[in-house]
Design a protein around this motif. Structure first.
Motif, PDB file in Angstrom:
ATOM      1  N   UNK A   1      68.671  -9.943 -31.293  1.00  0.00           N
ATOM      2  CA  UNK A   1      69.283  -8.968 -32.198  1.00  0.00           C
ATOM      3  C   UNK A   1      68.257  -7.922 -32.628  1.00  0.00           C
ATOM      4  N   UNK A   2      67.044  -8.364 -32.936  1.00  0.00           N
ATOM      5  CA  UNK A   2      66.000  -7.421 -33.345  1.00  0.00           C
ATOM      6  C   UNK A   2      65.591  -6.526 -32.172  1.00  0.00           C
ATOM      7  N   UNK A   3      65.501  -7.111 -30.975  1.00  0.00           N
ATOM      8  CA  UNK A   3      65.144  -6.288 -29.809  1.00  0.00           C
ATOM      9  C   UNK A   3      66.207  -5.225 -29.563  1.00  0.00           C
TER      10      UNK A   3
ATOM     11  N   UNK B   1      57.947  -9.144 -33.847  1.00  0.00           N
ATOM     12  CA  UNK B   1      59.070  -8.207 -33.824  1.00  0.00           C
ATOM     13  C   UNK B   1      59.321  -7.636 -35.222  1.00  0.00           C
ATOM     14  N   UNK B   2      59.069  -8.460 -36.245  1.00  0.00           N
ATOM     15  CA  UNK B   2      59.233  -7.980 -37.621  1.00  0.00           C
ATOM     16  C   UNK B   2      58.248  -6.857 -37.929  1.00  0.00           C
ATOM     17  N   UNK B   3      57.045  -6.951 -37.357  1.00  0.00           N
ATOM     18  CA  UNK B   3      56.046  -5.898 -37.543  1.00  0.00           C
ATOM     19  C   UNK B   3      56.566  -4.586 -36.959  1.00  0.00           C
ATOM     20  N   UNK B   4      57.175  -4.659 -35.788  1.00  0.00           N
ATOM     21  CA  UNK B   4      57.744  -3.462 -35.161  1.00  0.00           C
ATOM     22  C   UNK B   4      58.886  -2.890 -35.991  1.00  0.00           C
ATOM     23  N   UNK B   5      59.787  -3.756 -36.426  1.00  0.00           N
ATOM     24  CA  UNK B   5      60.929  -3.299 -37.226  1.00  0.00           C
ATOM     25  C   UNK B   5      60.440  -2.633 -38.503  1.00  0.00           C
ATOM     26  N   UNK B   6      59.475  -3.266 -39.173  1.00  0.00           N
ATOM     27  CA  UNK B   6      58.919  -2.715 -40.411  1.00  0.00           C
ATOM     28  C   UNK B   6      58.285  -1.349 -40.161  1.00  0.00           C
TER      29      UNK B   6
END
Length: 305
Positions: free
Chosen positions: A36-38, A96-101
């Motif tokens: 979902x994040x990707x 992935x959270x680092x990228x989203x942030x």
């Protein structure tokens, strides 16, 4: 962590086993959340590359380039393909959270833009960010999108978040800026307890100094405390004491004193100096929220001379 804006729904098989109440919130990126994040990241880049013209240039059109520079990582994704769209992110798992942030931070100017020329693009981006927030909540993630849509923060009880929002809305710009920074450093994806505590103190200083020490050169929260504690006429609250007279402001002053004296890393090298823990920083931020609310609402009465 349970019960923090976490709907008490469970799958049928768990209900059949007698399980009840909300499930534990998940801090990292479990396997079921990663796709979902990707996909959200893929769509963010697709939206960025699909919009051109002066509007995009004004808010930063090359999201991938900004990610490479901000994260200081030469390779953000693998095999971009002939279409130029991402097929796979190099970052996996919790990263992935680092990228989203980072994406949220880069696009924050667009999310809060007021220029009429960018409103269509802004609305589309805000919808995309709201979708992220919904999916994080649905997945039981401990992370949520912050109020500015500029990054991720740890999910807290709705009542706590509402009290912070109320304080931000009532405070002046200087106070709300410090309080916002304090909250972000205490509850953001990459917390900084020392800075969170420092900004909490500054928020209280910004709220109290104009009220109790207007025009005083180089005032601090310590100066405010001396003014309140040593006043010949006591400061009181809008709440009455048991005898019907205005209650003394001692509880509010005590909170200020606690916040001031608990700032143990303010002066390095002292015998009582110690690092600020995340728990201490978060408590300081919530104490600051309460003090700011009481001061800006006029709950602490200034004695008539």
């Amino acid at each position: 962590m349970t019960g923090v804006d976490n709907p008490p729904w469970r799958p049928l098989n768990e209900r059949g086993n007698g399980s009840a109440g909300p499930r534990e919130l998940v801090k990292g990126v479990p396997d079921y959340l990663a796709p979902t994040l990707r996909q959200w990241l893929f769509q963010a880049v697709a939206k960025d590359r699909g919009s051109d013209g002066p509007v995009t240039k004004r808010v930063g059109s090359d999201l991938l380039e900004s990610l490479r520079l901000r994260l200081r990582n030469e390779v953000i994704y693998v095999d971009p393909g002939s279409s130029g769209l991402i097929r796979e992110w190099l970052y996996q798992g919790d990263d992935l959270l680092v990228l989203v942030d980072a994406v949220l931070a880069i696009k924050e100017p667009l999310a809060n833009a007021t220029d009429v020329a960018v409103q269509r693009e802004r609305v589309l981006w805000v919808i995309h960010v709201k979708e992220l927030g919904f999916r994080l909540a649905e997945a039981g993630s401990v992370w949520q999108v912050n109020r500015d849509l500029s990054g991720l923060e740890e999910r807290v009880d709705g009542a706590v978040r509402s009290s912070v929002d109320a304080a931000l809305a009532a405070a002046d710009d200087d106070t709300s800026t410090c309080l916002r920074k304090a909250w972000d450093k205490a509850y953001g994806l990459q917390p900084d307890p020392s800075e969170a505590y420092s900004q909490a103190v500054k928020a209280v200083e910004a709220a109290t100094i104009p009220v109790y020490l207007p025009g005083t050169p180089k005032p601090t929260l310590g100066t405010v405390l001396r003014k309140l504690e040593n006043s010949s006429s006591p400061y009181t609250l809008v709440v009455d004491a048991g005898d019907g007279t205005p209650a003394p402001a001692d509880p509010v002053v005590a909170l200020m004193r606690l916040l001031w004296e608990g700032h143990r890393d303010r002066h390095p090298g002292g015998t009582t100096t110690k690092p600020i823990t995340l728990e201490s920083a978060r408590a300081a931020v919530q104490i600051a929220v309460l003090i700011v609310q009481l001061v800006v609402s006029g709950a602490v009465l200034i004695p008539s001379l």
